[in-house]
Enzyme design. Sequence first.
Site, PDB file in Angstrom:
ATOM      1  CG  ASP A  66       0.018  -0.586   2.551  1.00 52.96           C
ATOM      2  OD1 ASP A  66       1.022  -0.114   2.636  1.00 52.96           O
ATOM      3  OD2 ASP A  66      -0.690  -0.779   3.049  1.00 52.96           O
ATOM      4  CG  ASN A 133      -9.135  -1.369  11.829  1.00 59.09           C
ATOM      5  OD1 ASN A 133      -7.789  -2.380  11.700  1.00 59.09           O
ATOM      6  ND2 ASN A 133      -9.725  -0.618  11.178  1.00 59.09           N
ATOM      7  CG  HIS A 135      -5.813  -2.740   8.923  1.00 59.53           C
ATOM      8  ND1 HIS A 135      -6.355  -0.793   9.027  1.00 59.53           N
ATOM      9  CD2 HIS A 135      -4.790  -2.717   8.420  1.00 59.53           C
ATOM     10  CE1 HIS A 135      -4.948  -0.886   9.392  1.00 59.53           C
ATOM     11  NE2 HIS A 135      -3.746  -1.438   9.402  1.00 59.53           N
ATOM     12  CD  GLU A 140      -8.876   0.944   7.813  1.00 60.25           C
ATOM     13  OE1 GLU A 140      -9.012  -0.052   7.980  1.00 60.25           O
ATOM     14  OE2 GLU A 140      -8.143   1.890   7.445  1.00 60.25           O
TER      15      GLU A 140
HETATM   16  C1  F6R Z   1       1.540  -1.774   6.449  1.00 57.81           C
HETATM   17  C2  F6R Z   1      -0.181  -2.624   6.162  1.00 57.81           C
HETATM   18  C3  F6R Z   1      -0.659  -2.567   7.216  1.00 57.81           C
HETATM   19  C4  F6R Z   1      -0.066  -2.312   8.831  1.00 57.81           C
HETATM   20  C5  F6R Z   1      -0.407  -2.423   9.825  1.00 57.81           C
HETATM   21  C6  F6R Z   1       0.053  -2.207  11.040  1.00 57.81           C
HETATM   22  O1  F6R Z   1       1.858  -2.112   4.489  1.00 57.81           O
HETATM   23  O2  F6R Z   1      -0.174  -2.764   5.360  1.00 57.81           O
HETATM   24  O3  F6R Z   1      -2.222  -3.105   7.027  1.00 57.81           O
HETATM   25  O4  F6R Z   1       0.741  -3.755   8.645  1.00 57.81           O
HETATM   26  O5  F6R Z   1      -1.482  -1.424  10.149  1.00 57.81           O
HETATM   27  O6  F6R Z   1       1.030  -1.629  11.644  1.00 57.81           O
HETATM   28  P1  F6R Z   1       1.901  -1.813  12.163  1.00 57.81           P
HETATM   29  O7  F6R Z   1       2.791  -2.516  11.577  1.00 57.81           O
HETATM   30  O8  F6R Z   1       2.968   0.047  12.492  1.00 57.81           O
HETATM   31  O9  F6R Z   1       1.578  -2.144  13.281  1.00 57.81           O
END
Ligand code: F6R
Length: 243
Positions: A66, A133, A135, A140
């Site tokens: 992303d 959450n 995701h 989301e």
């Molecule tokens: C990032 C991504 C997100 C993160 C998730 C956890 O490329 O795809 O899904 O993996 O938001 O974020 P962290 O690792 O910062 O807790």
Amino acid sequence: MKLFVLKEKDINEKVANEIVSLVNEKPSCVLGLATGSTPLGVYKALIQKYANNEVSFKNVHTYNLDEYVGLSLNDKQSYHYYMKKVLFDHIDIDLNNTHVPNGVDVDKSLKGYDEEIKNAGGIDLQILGIGSNGHIAFNEPGTSFSSLTHIVNLNKSTIEDNSRFFTSIDEVPKQAITMGISSIMNAKKIILIALGEHKAEAIKRLFQDSIREDFPASILKTHPNVEIYCDALAAKYLKQEVK
Ligand code: F6R
């Protein structure tokens, strides 16, 4: 899903070793990469293994999950910049073989990203974190399980979670471009890592909830080759029988 509850440093080592084995076996493999805090230790371990001559990334292809909409490639908060800073600048990967969705020329990524991944042979190994959450990537709750690369409006909880990387919450972009759930599920193998107590509730739901679009990570239960790596804090609500 296979679950491993380990210390953070052992998770980083084990996941980095899996990546190195794959690259040594298939030098032109396709890796799906994540950003955020979670994979930082794995990337550090990969840089170390490259420095020790255990692996070369020369022919590896990478596709990131992303990118924020509106951030230029050189913006220090962009995932393009993150990937260069935490991994690509320290290994021998050919930058032409690295791909992060384009948050400025969004239409280009929307049209071609999944097709490009397919043409590259599909993702051999996808690394994932998980949002509090549930995701995965920036899919989301409520995202269709059949989604491909698309634009999302980030949830309030994601904006709050990610504001720690920005000087103020107002600077966090409100939209992102993300691989869809179906894009992720097409990977041949998936490794999800969860570290810390703030992931404990999401990990509990991952194992206990039914498969439903309002908890995106639940779809992973239907994939034939998924490994979940948690530290003890992230696994704290899991019952003994799942551990
Ligand atoms: C990032 C991504 C997100 C993160 C998730 C956890 O490329 O795809 O899904 O993996 O938001 O974020 P962290 O690792 O910062 O807790």
